[in-house]
Design a protein around this motif. Structure first.
Motif, PDB file in Angstrom:
ATOM      1  N   ALA A  55       0.837  -1.208   0.000  1.00 17.79           N
ATOM      2  CA  ALA A  55       0.000   0.000   0.000  1.00 17.79           C
ATOM      3  C   ALA A  55       0.866   1.251   0.000  1.00 17.79           C
ATOM      4  N   HIS A  56       0.534   2.175  -0.905  1.00 19.23           N
ATOM      5  CA  HIS A  56       1.247   3.457  -0.941  1.00 19.23           C
ATOM      6  C   HIS A  56       0.803   4.313   0.249  1.00 19.23           C
ATOM      7  N   ASN A  57       1.676   5.264   0.620  1.00 15.83           N
ATOM      8  CA  ASN A  57       1.388   6.143   1.761  1.00 15.83           C
ATOM      9  C   ASN A  57       0.092   6.938   1.599  1.00 15.83           C
ATOM     10  N   TYR A  58      -0.440   7.058   0.393  1.00 15.01           N
ATOM     11  CA  TYR A  58      -1.689   7.812   0.168  1.00 15.01           C
ATOM     12  C   TYR A  58      -2.940   6.949   0.280  1.00 15.01           C
ATOM     13  N   GLN A  59      -2.785   5.667   0.644  1.00 15.53           N
ATOM     14  CA  GLN A  59      -3.994   4.843   0.753  1.00 15.53           C
ATOM     15  C   GLN A  59      -4.795   5.230   2.002  1.00 15.53           C
ATOM     16  N   GLY A  72       4.768   2.243   1.936  1.00 17.47           N
ATOM     17  CA  GLY A  72       5.903   3.117   1.667  1.00 17.47           C
ATOM     18  C   GLY A  72       5.661   4.078   0.533  1.00 17.47           C
ATOM     19  N   ASP A  73       6.740   4.772   0.131  1.00 19.81           N
ATOM     20  CA  ASP A  73       6.665   5.676  -1.016  1.00 19.81           C
ATOM     21  C   ASP A  73       6.895   4.866  -2.292  1.00 19.81           C
ATOM     22  N   SER A  74       6.875   5.528  -3.450  1.00 22.20           N
ATOM     23  CA  SER A  74       7.003   4.790  -4.716  1.00 22.20           C
ATOM     24  C   SER A  74       8.318   4.024  -4.784  1.00 22.20           C
ATOM     25  N   LEU A  75       9.388   4.641  -4.273  1.00 23.30           N
ATOM     26  CA  LEU A  75      10.698   3.995  -4.360  1.00 23.30           C
ATOM     27  C   LEU A  75      10.725   2.734  -3.495  1.00 23.30           C
ATOM     28  N   PHE A  96       0.471   2.733 -12.382  1.00 26.38           N
ATOM     29  CA  PHE A  96       1.915   2.679 -12.701  1.00 26.38           C
ATOM     30  C   PHE A  96       2.679   1.948 -11.595  1.00 26.38           C
ATOM     31  N   MET A  97       2.189   2.002 -10.371  1.00 23.53           N
ATOM     32  CA  MET A  97       2.861   1.306  -9.265  1.00 23.53           C
ATOM     33  C   MET A  97       2.714  -0.211  -9.432  1.00 23.53           C
ATOM     34  N   ALA A  98       1.526  -0.637  -9.885  1.00 29.86           N
ATOM     35  CA  ALA A  98       1.300  -2.072 -10.114  1.00 29.86           C
ATOM     36  C   ALA A  98       2.150  -2.542 -11.300  1.00 29.86           C
ATOM     37  N   VAL A 146       8.841   7.836 -12.189  1.00 32.48           N
ATOM     38  CA  VAL A 146       8.144   6.536 -12.235  1.00 32.48           C
ATOM     39  C   VAL A 146       6.639   6.674 -12.463  1.00 32.48           C
ATOM     40  N   ASN A 147       6.098   7.877 -12.250  1.00 34.03           N
ATOM     41  CA  ASN A 147       4.654   8.088 -12.466  1.00 34.03           C
ATOM     42  C   ASN A 147       4.347   8.141 -13.962  1.00 34.03           C
ATOM     43  N   THR A 148       4.676   7.069 -14.669  1.00 32.68           N
ATOM     44  CA  THR A 148       4.477   6.989 -16.118  1.00 32.68           C
ATOM     45  C   THR A 148       4.165   5.539 -16.483  1.00 32.68           C
ATOM     46  N   THR A 161      12.406   8.580  -8.858  1.00 34.39           N
ATOM     47  CA  THR A 161      11.225   8.918  -8.053  1.00 34.39           C
ATOM     48  C   THR A 161      11.518  10.280  -7.425  1.00 34.39           C
ATOM     49  N   SER A 162      10.566  10.799  -6.655  1.00 30.59           N
ATOM     50  CA  SER A 162      10.830  12.095  -6.025  1.00 30.59           C
ATOM     51  C   SER A 162      11.931  11.958  -4.974  1.00 30.59           C
ATOM     52  N   ALA A 163      12.192  10.718  -4.519  1.00 30.22           N
ATOM     53  CA  ALA A 163      13.213  10.518  -3.483  1.00 30.22           C
ATOM     54  C   ALA A 163      14.634  10.563  -4.044  1.00 30.22           C
ATOM     55  N   VAL A 206      -3.444  16.691  -8.038  1.00 32.78           N
ATOM     56  CA  VAL A 206      -3.690  16.883  -6.602  1.00 32.78           C
ATOM     57  C   VAL A 206      -2.774  17.987  -6.068  1.00 32.78           C
ATOM     58  N   HIS A 207      -1.480  17.870  -6.327  1.00 35.49           N
ATOM     59  CA  HIS A 207      -0.523  18.832  -5.767  1.00 35.49           C
ATOM     60  C   HIS A 207      -0.572  20.198  -6.438  1.00 35.49           C
ATOM     61  N   GLU A 208      -0.979  20.245  -7.699  1.00 38.32           N
ATOM     62  CA  GLU A 208      -0.980  21.556  -8.373  1.00 38.32           C
ATOM     63  C   GLU A 208      -2.101  22.463  -7.845  1.00 38.32           C
ATOM     64  N   ALA A 227       6.361  19.838   2.293  1.00 47.29           N
ATOM     65  CA  ALA A 227       5.651  19.783   1.009  1.00 47.29           C
ATOM     66  C   ALA A 227       6.283  18.754   0.087  1.00 47.29           C
ATOM     67  N   HIS A 228       5.421  18.156  -0.732  1.00 50.10           N
ATOM     68  CA  HIS A 228       5.897  17.195  -1.742  1.00 50.10           C
ATOM     69  C   HIS A 228       6.388  17.992  -2.951  1.00 50.10           C
ATOM     70  N   PRO A 229       7.486  17.553  -3.607  1.00 50.46           N
ATOM     71  CA  PRO A 229       8.031  18.343  -4.729  1.00 50.46           C
ATOM     72  C   PRO A 229       7.148  18.371  -5.979  1.00 50.46           C
ATOM     73  N   GLU A 230       6.013  17.707  -5.972  1.00 51.87           N
ATOM     74  CA  GLU A 230       5.060  17.860  -7.089  1.00 51.87           C
ATOM     75  C   GLU A 230       4.235  19.149  -6.939  1.00 51.87           C
ATOM     76  N   CYS A 231       4.445  19.890  -5.837  1.00 50.22           N
ATOM     77  CA  CYS A 231       3.708  21.155  -5.641  1.00 50.22           C
ATOM     78  C   CYS A 231       4.347  22.260  -6.474  1.00 50.22           C
ATOM     79  N   GLY A 243      10.222  16.967   0.196  1.00 44.23           N
ATOM     80  CA  GLY A 243      10.709  15.606  -0.045  1.00 44.23           C
ATOM     81  C   GLY A 243       9.599  14.652  -0.412  1.00 44.23           C
ATOM     82  N   SER A 244       9.993  13.440  -0.759  1.00 41.76           N
ATOM     83  CA  SER A 244       9.038  12.378  -1.112  1.00 41.76           C
ATOM     84  C   SER A 244       8.171  12.080   0.108  1.00 41.76           C
ATOM     85  N   THR A 245       7.154  11.259  -0.085  1.00 35.42           N
ATOM     86  CA  THR A 245       6.273  10.954   1.050  1.00 35.42           C
ATOM     87  C   THR A 245       7.077  10.307   2.187  1.00 35.42           C
ATOM     88  N   ALA A 246       8.009   9.410   1.842  1.00 37.06           N
ATOM     89  CA  ALA A 246       8.806   8.764   2.897  1.00 37.06           C
ATOM     90  C   ALA A 246       9.764   9.764   3.545  1.00 37.06           C
TER      91      ALA A 246
END
Ligand code: 13P
Ligand code: SF4
Length: 329
Positions: A55-59, A72-75, A96-98, A146-148, A161-163, A206-208, A227-231, A243-246
């Motif tokens: 499960a990702h941290n956003y679940q 955890g985070d994507s990484l 993309f995570m799956a 990795v979000n691709t 990843t963002s990490a 979400v972040h924008e 803040a997450h760097p997607e902001c 930083g990344s979620t982790a």
């Protein structure tokens, strides 16, 4: 749908009372009653199917804290998925995570409870866009978030990843690097490297939505802003830590902050609050509609039917795997 036999409601409630004690401040007693039959069925089905739930941290808290084996985070999810020994991996996260889990551990059955759990960043770019960028910037390596999709990864040189984005960009043997597809993460990385970055126009829906003005309105003495760097840049300019979620979760622990403004998908604060009951979280709440597609009944159904299965087009498998393994190396 045939149900696995479960104890009656009173037995269930007492059996899972210690688990509820942990999450009681995030899940109401009424919701808990509704969730319990699914939680119990999922935990039994995992054993029957020899399955592991990532499960990702956003679940949502009722998934993250009750049925997930690995979080955890994507990484971290990518790294840990690679070493899963069980027969079945259920990815509670987005598509993309799956795909990443399947690419890194191809002999396993990888399931996602809802195939439509996508991502605005992943939607923003195609392999054809990468081909055009390569023609325009000959010789520039392509670093892809990795979000691709797997096809986009296959058209890239290396993932990040963002990490680890700054580290991966700096490791490229070129002054110019094509960095895709998040323009905000790209701008953040550009501020931390001497390389010239060619960016794409993708953004996280979400972040924008966060704004610098909104963050300023939440500022108060003693509050730590993460803040997450997607902001967008005006949001990151207000942050004490990016930083990344982790990495954000690590910063809260190491800084000893007791009041935190967490600028990211807001289920993460709920999950952290379970682990860190002495930290007070405030945040403007933006939820990821794709992450929210994953629910307990869908996880249960997916483990019963062993569908939907995540498959990778064989023509992109090797390329996508190469880009991910280069990142992990
Ligand atoms: P992390 O890699 O930081 O977990 O982020 C994934 C994501 O989708 C952020 O929106
Ligand atoms: Fe994609 Fe944004 Fe959702 Fe993360 S939060 S999965 S980047 S849409």
């Amino acid at each position: 749908m045939d149900r696995i036999e479960t104890p009656d409601d009173t037995d269930l409630a007492s059996h899972y009372a210690p688990l509820y004690e942990r999450v009681q401040h995030r899940i109401s007693p009424l919701d808990w009653q509704l969730y319990l039959p699914s939680i119990d069925a999922i935990r039994r089905l995992k054993r029957e199917r020899n399955a592991i739930v990532l499960a990702h941290n956003y679940q949502a808290p009722e998934i993250f804290n009750t049925v997930a084996d690995i979080t955890g985070d994507s990484l971290a999810l990518a790294r840990l998925a690679m070493n899963v020994d069980a027969d079945v991996i259920v990815m509670c996260g987005v598509h993309f995570m799956a795909e990443t889990a399947k690419i890194l551990n191809p002999t396993k059955t990888v399931l996602i409870p809802d195939l439509a759990a996508g991502c605005s960043l992943s939607e923003s770019i195609s392999p054809r866009d990468i081909k055009l960028l390569r023609e325009r910037y000959p010789g520039a390596p392509v670093v892809t978030y990795v979000n691709t999709s797997a096809a986009v990864k296959a058209a890239s040189d290396v993932c990040c990843t963002s990490a680890n984005a700054v580290e991966i960009v700096n490791a490229q043997n070129s002054d110019t690097v094509i960095f895709l597809p998040d323009r905000y993460l790209g701008a953040h990385v550009a501020g931390k490297t001497d390389k010239k970055l060619v960016l794409w126009h993708g953004a996280c829906e979400v972040h924008e939505r966060f704004t610098g003005a909104q963050i300023r309105s939440y500022r108060a003495p003693g509050i730590r802003v993460l803040a997450h760097p997607e902001c967008p840049p005006d949001v990151l300019a207000q942050a004490d830590f990016v930083g990344s979620t982790a990495a954000m979760s690590g910063d809260i622990r190491s800084s000893g902050a007791t009041r935190v403004l967490l600028i990211t998908e807001c289920s993460m604060a709920d999950n952290l609050a379970v682990e860190l009951p002495n930290v007070e979280f405030t945040r403007p709440c933006n939820l990821c509609p794709h992450m929210r597609r994953i629910t307990l009944p869908k996880i249960e159904q997916c483990l019963r039917s062993l569908t939907p299965v995540v498959e990778i087009d064989p023509t992109v498998m090797d390329g996508a795997r190469r880009a991910l393994l280069r990142m992990l190396a």
